[in-house]
Design an enzyme around this catalytic site. Structure first.
Site, PDB file in Angstrom:
ATOM      1  N   ASP A   1      -8.210  -3.768  11.279  1.00  0.00           N
ATOM      2  CA  ASP A   1      -8.041  -3.211   9.938  1.00  0.00           C
ATOM      3  C   ASP A   1      -8.445  -1.739  10.015  1.00  0.00           C
ATOM      4  OD1 ASP A   1      -8.323  -2.325   7.340  1.00  0.00           O
ATOM      5  OD2 ASP A   1      -9.314  -4.145   6.620  1.00  0.00           O
ATOM      6  N   VAL A   2      -7.456  -0.846   9.930  1.00  0.00           N
ATOM      7  CA  VAL A   2      -7.734   0.581  10.182  1.00  0.00           C
ATOM      8  C   VAL A   2      -8.628   1.207   9.111  1.00  0.00           C
ATOM      9  CG1 VAL A   2      -5.652   0.990  11.529  1.00  0.00           C
ATOM     10  CG2 VAL A   2      -5.598   1.345   9.041  1.00  0.00           C
TER      11      VAL A   2
ATOM     12  N   ASN B   1       0.105   5.178  11.295  1.00  0.00           N
ATOM     13  CA  ASN B   1       1.292   4.811  10.513  1.00  0.00           C
ATOM     14  C   ASN B   1       1.017   3.779   9.429  1.00  0.00           C
ATOM     15  OD1 ASN B   1       4.382   4.131  10.290  1.00  0.00           O
ATOM     16  ND2 ASN B   1       3.366   2.202  10.804  1.00  0.00           N
TER      17      ASN B   1
ATOM     18  N   TYR C   1      -0.674   5.944  -4.496  1.00  0.00           N
ATOM     19  CA  TYR C   1       0.105   6.214  -3.275  1.00  0.00           C
ATOM     20  C   TYR C   1       0.368   7.714  -3.116  1.00  0.00           C
ATOM     21  CZ  TYR C   1       3.828   5.432   0.199  1.00  0.00           C
ATOM     22  OH  TYR C   1       4.603   5.445   1.329  1.00  0.00           O
TER      23      TYR C   1
ATOM     24  N   LYS D   1      -0.982  10.248  -0.151  1.00  0.00           N
ATOM     25  CA  LYS D   1      -0.062  11.005   0.720  1.00  0.00           C
ATOM     26  C   LYS D   1      -0.244  12.512   0.539  1.00  0.00           C
ATOM     27  CE  LYS D   1       1.961   7.346   2.528  1.00  0.00           C
ATOM     28  NZ  LYS D   1       1.849   6.987   3.955  1.00  0.00           N
TER      29      LYS D   1
HETATM   30  C1  BGC Z   1       7.694   4.518  -0.172  1.00  0.00           C
HETATM   31  C2  BGC Z   1       8.957   3.764  -0.494  1.00  0.00           C
HETATM   32  C3  BGC Z   1       9.917   4.657  -1.246  1.00  0.00           C
HETATM   33  C4  BGC Z   1      10.096   5.994  -0.543  1.00  0.00           C
HETATM   34  C5  BGC Z   1      10.941   6.961  -1.356  1.00  0.00           C
HETATM   35  C6  BGC Z   1       8.056   5.778   0.565  1.00  0.00           C
HETATM   36  O1  BGC Z   1       6.921   6.485   0.972  1.00  0.00           O
HETATM   37  O2  BGC Z   1       6.825   3.694   0.605  1.00  0.00           O
HETATM   38  O3  BGC Z   1       8.663   2.623  -1.273  1.00  0.00           O
HETATM   39  O4  BGC Z   1      11.180   4.011  -1.332  1.00  0.00           O
HETATM   40  O5  BGC Z   1       8.851   6.584  -0.290  1.00  0.00           O
HETATM   41  O6  BGC Z   1      10.577   7.019  -2.697  1.00  0.00           O
END
Ligand code: BGC
Length: 268
Positions: free
Chosen positions: A66-67, A93, A166, A170
């Site tokens: 588990d990273v 990744n 998310y 990122k």
């Molecule tokens: C997400 C995907 C999405 C894509 C473009 C990715 O980073 O994990 O679910 O389709 O970005 O929006």
């Protein structure tokens, strides 16, 4: 016969048992690298992938970890040392989504995504850099002391409603990558990222599997097709190889143009 691009190099891919990670494992192995195939769950898949590579005369070792856990990360890199004799390429990744509207998002959903997609990448990269330093430069293997490649996302720059955790992870990863690259380049450690757009994997199956969803998705992709995991894997091989030796602190977008504000084709 010309030597393979990654002949004699040792790689580790986190989340290597499925999706983009699986394709990267395959492509690195095809280019001659020995590969640690990390998985969290999905042991069967990791074993199948590794066995396929070994049946083709390559070298691949599945390792569970588990990273997002420091001890697991360390154990993962110990395994690479022990089984492959060291490490030259790390593809951080592993990534997850836990989607929710902003006001509905639980602290658990927030933390899970930050833990895996940002802290997990940090832990892997830190282990990687420590190992690179210990090993020292071997120019017969690679011009660089080591290479770290992050799997980021177009959402390191494109805001994403319903996915604040998310996009935040990122976006953070982008500056983690760039800060590391700036700090470590003088040691001949190359740190870069790949930012995939919509790639056909399980994580976004809802967005491409049905015809209706696919048509909507294609509105966002100027190049007119959904990406394949191999589109990303080919770039990973190049970033891992000496062919990209002067590429430092860069994000390569593999997105069919998704980040180009496609709505402006008609608007503005
Ligand atoms: C997400 C995907 C999405 C894509 C473009 C990715 O980073 O994990 O679910 O389709 O970005 O929006």
């Amino acid at each position: 016969m010309t030597a393979q691009l990654l002949q004699g190099q040792r790689a580790l891919v986190t989340g290597g048992n499925s999706g983009i990670g699986e394709a990267i494992v395959q492509a690195l192995a095809d280019a001659g690298a020995a590969v640690v195939v990390n998985f969290l769950s999905g042991e069967e898949d990791a074993k199948r992938i590794a066995a396929g590579i070994e049946a083709n005369g390559g070298r691949a070792v599945p390792v569970q970890a588990d990273v997002s856990k420091p001890d697991d990360c360390k154990r993962l890199f110990d395994a690479a040392d022990k089984q492959l004799g060291g490490i030259d390429i790390v593809v951080a990744n592993a990534g997850i989504q836990r989607d929710a509207a902003f006001t509905e998002m639980s602290l658990e959903q927030w933390r899970e995504v930050i833990d895996v997609n940002l802290t997990g990448q940090f832990l892997c990269a830190q282990n990687a850099v420590r190992r690179f330093r210990k090993q020292g430069l071997d120019q017969h293997r690679s011009a660089a002391l080591g290479k770290v490649i992050f799997t980021s996302s177009v959402h390191q720059v494109i805001p994403w409603a319903g996915h604040a955790n998310y996009a935040a992870a990122k976006g953070g990863l982008k500056l983690l990558m760039e800060s590391m690259a700036q700090e470590l380049a003088s040691e001949k450690i190359r740190v870069n990222a790949i930012a995939p757009g919509a790639i056909k994997t399980d994580i976004n199956r809802d967005a491409w599997e049905s015809k209706g969803a696919r048509e909507d998705l294609l509105q966002l992709i100027p190049y007119g097709r959904v990406g394949e995991p191999e589109d990303v894997a080919n770039v990973a091989v190049w970033l891992a190889s000496d062919q990209s030796d002067y590429v430092v602190g860069t994000t390569v977008f593999v997105d069919g143009g998704m980040r180009l504000y496609p709505a402006f084709r008609e608007g503005g």
